[in-house]
Scaffold this active site. Structure first.
Site, PDB file in Angstrom:
ATOM      1  N   GLU A 133      -4.714  -9.393  -0.079  1.00  0.00           N
ATOM      2  CA  GLU A 133      -5.165  -9.574   1.433  1.00  0.00           C
ATOM      3  C   GLU A 133      -6.641  -9.366   1.716  1.00  0.00           C
ATOM      4  O   GLU A 133      -7.182  -8.581   0.909  1.00  0.00           O
ATOM      5  CB  GLU A 133      -4.815  -8.481   2.349  1.00  0.00           C
ATOM      6  CG  GLU A 133      -2.898  -8.359   2.485  1.00  0.00           C
ATOM      7  CD  GLU A 133      -2.547  -7.289   3.295  1.00  0.00           C
ATOM      8  OE1 GLU A 133      -3.052  -6.650   4.026  1.00  0.00           O
ATOM      9  OE2 GLU A 133      -1.030  -6.738   3.206  1.00  0.00           O
TER      10      GLU A 133
ATOM     11  N   GLU B 248       0.904  -1.116  -0.160  1.00  0.00           N
ATOM     12  CA  GLU B 248       0.043   0.115  -0.100  1.00  0.00           C
ATOM     13  C   GLU B 248       0.908   1.338   0.036  1.00  0.00           C
ATOM     14  O   GLU B 248       0.612   2.170   0.743  1.00  0.00           O
ATOM     15  CB  GLU B 248      -1.096  -0.040   1.212  1.00  0.00           C
ATOM     16  CG  GLU B 248      -1.875  -1.134   1.262  1.00  0.00           C
ATOM     17  CD  GLU B 248      -2.930  -1.067   2.250  1.00  0.00           C
ATOM     18  OE1 GLU B 248      -2.798  -0.503   3.445  1.00  0.00           O
ATOM     19  OE2 GLU B 248      -3.652  -2.155   2.306  1.00  0.00           O
TER      20      GLU B 248
END
Length: 499
Positions: free
Chosen positions: A270, A123
């Site tokens: 995820e 991220e």
């Protein structure tokens, strides 16, 4: 044809066909993340023993830990290694640093350790935005190093992104990437397209639900059935979203299309649900975590994609194997693990649900209608299965062995199951607009034998009923014609949404 249905048909056809022609079908897998911020983590050889015992075939490491990579050697487990956020800057600024990283963390372990992907950072755009300008250069340098080592065909490079890089993720059809990162995202997608890689997405319906302040029902986040008054529909495409996970994935696809990119599949790196939270985190419960992760497993192993891409499976890594009790933040941050560090389960789960993770056999697995499914959607699914889907529906005609009980769910279950067993090897799924589900409970009764039952002569057989050949639409439910591998894709959606 109503204008909105015409728009939905055209938009879906464009998205679906572009991606389907670029992506070779492969059955979806469920993998798992292995975090290291724990004070009591088992040694790598014990972790691998746990993976073997649980038949886990795909793992993601957040780094390239030497001991773990050695322990995973000769196991066949597919491994995604990670470049830490701290290393992204250096690799992005120097091809020689990238080459050294590949030599030390990938080439040194192949082929005995089955490394198949590199996740560059985690991220990056939303957690370390100052590194945004070097993200794509870092990926490019790593890819060039793989090419130089003749490893680029085995190891793909991408970078996991959060949902926060997308503005207005619902409705999915209007989702776009945040303009703050337009230049980087465009280069990022160019890289993925050019190298045949995938868009790595961290998709967390838990946060979508808790951040939504009650906008969405919790059932929507947990893959649980929605009542008719809670149905979630994209008003632009009329696609019905039975769960938030699919909507998140579709938001990415539509965001890519808004930048004129297609043919890049989404890989969820995820997703999960915390099983313990603080007093101000009421959704973080063991019951919700069990429901979410088991339903997620079933959803992924359906081998289908979201409404805009039904033929493109969404392989997913669950977050995570063990709790990471050293992580900072609220209680929920520390309690996502599915296993305790001694290898016992926090709650029951099966990564190889109903034996379908291998994709080799569906004996003992049944695709049945949800009892609480919307009747109109169930009727549409039944009509499609017995019509364009070419299921053998002779057995549910009046006077035949599977006619009783004369209920819509019973008839739909037989048709859904017959279609699934015939078409599974060609990519057929058990979804039917969210009205179907897997079960390992044999629904056969009396002289009514469902495909896949141990009472049938072979998986998928429904003897003694013979094929009738082509029939008119009015009697489509007794059709048993052969169907091509892809003919079911677009007609299914059009029928299910009455276009």
């Amino acid at each position: 044809m109503p204008l909105i249905c015409h728009f939905a048909t055209l938009l879906h056809s464009t998205l679906e066909l572009k991606l389907a022609t670029c992506v070779q079908f492969r059955g979806a897998f469920v993998g798992i993340n292995i975090g290291t911020e724990s004070r009591n983590l088992p040694v790598p050889v014990d972790v691998v023993s746990i993976l073997k015992a649980r038949k886990i075939t795909n793992v993601r490491l957040f780094d390239a830990d030497r001991r773990m990579l050695i322990a995973l050697a000769n196991t066949g487990v597919e491994v995604m290694v990670g470049v830490t956020n701290e290393d992204v800057l250096g690799i992005g600024q120097s091809p020689s640093v990238a080459a050294a990283w590949i030599n030390n963390n990938v080439a040194a372990y192949l082929p005995t350790t089955n490394i198949t992907a590199i996740a560059v950072g985690s991220e990056v755009l939303t957690t370390i935005p100052h590194a945004a300008s070097v993200l794509v250069p870092a990926m490019t340098h790593l890819h060039h190093a793989l090419v130089a080592s003749n490893l680029s065909f085995q190891v793909k490079v991408s970078s996991p992104q959060s949902m926060y890089v997308i503005d207005g993720p619902f409705p999915p059809s209007t989702a776009i990437f945040n303009s703050t990162w337009n230049s980087t995202i465009y280069q990022f997608l160019q890289f993925l397209k050019k190298t045949g890689s995938f868009y790595m997405l961290n998709a967390y319906p838990y946060y979508g639900y808790t951040d939504g302040d009650g906008i969405f029902p919790i059932e929507y986040a947990l893959f649980q059935p929605l009542s008719s008054i809670k149905q979630i529909v994209d008003p632009n495409t009329v696609f019905r979203y039975s769960n938030m996970f699919d909507a998140m994935v579709d938001a990415v696809y539509y965001s890519m299309v808004a930048l004129n990119f297609s043919g890049i599949p989404v890989l969820v790196t995820e997703s999960g649900w915390p099983w313990l939270g603080g007093t101000n985190e009421p959704a973080a419960t063991i019951e919700n975590a069990e429901a979410y992760n088991n339903n997620l497993i079933r959803r992924v192993l359906n081998n289908s994609g979201p409404p805009s891409q039904p033929s493109v499976p969404v392989s997913t890594y669950i977050y995570e194997l063990f709790n990471e009790d050293s992580r900072p933040g609220p209680v929920s941050k520390k309690n996502w693990g599915m296993l305790y560090t001694n290898g016992t389960a926090v709650y029951p789960f099966r990564l190889n649900y109903s034996g379908i993770i291998s994709g080799n056999s569906s004996k003992g697995v049944f695709c049945t209608a949800k009892e609480d499914a919307d009747p109109s959607s169930l009727e549409a699914g039944l009509d499609w299965a017995c019509g364009p889907g070419k299921a053998n529906c002779d057995a549910i005609q009046e006077g035949r062995p599977c006619y009783e009980p004369d209920t819509l769910p019973n008839h739909a279950s037989f048709a859904y199951n017959d279609y699934y067993h015939k078409m599974q090897s060609a990519g057929g799924t058990c979804d039917f607009g969210g009205t179907a589900m897997f079960t390992d409970v044999d629904p056969s009764h009396g002289s009514c034998v469902f495909a896949g039952s141990s009472r049938s002569g072979r998986s998928g057989a429904i003897t003694p009923f013979s094929a009738f050949g082509p029939v008119s639409p009015e009697t489509a439910r007794s059709t048993t014609m052969q169907v091509s591998e892809v003919a079911f894709l677009i007609p299914a959606i059009l029928v299910l949404f009455h276009c």
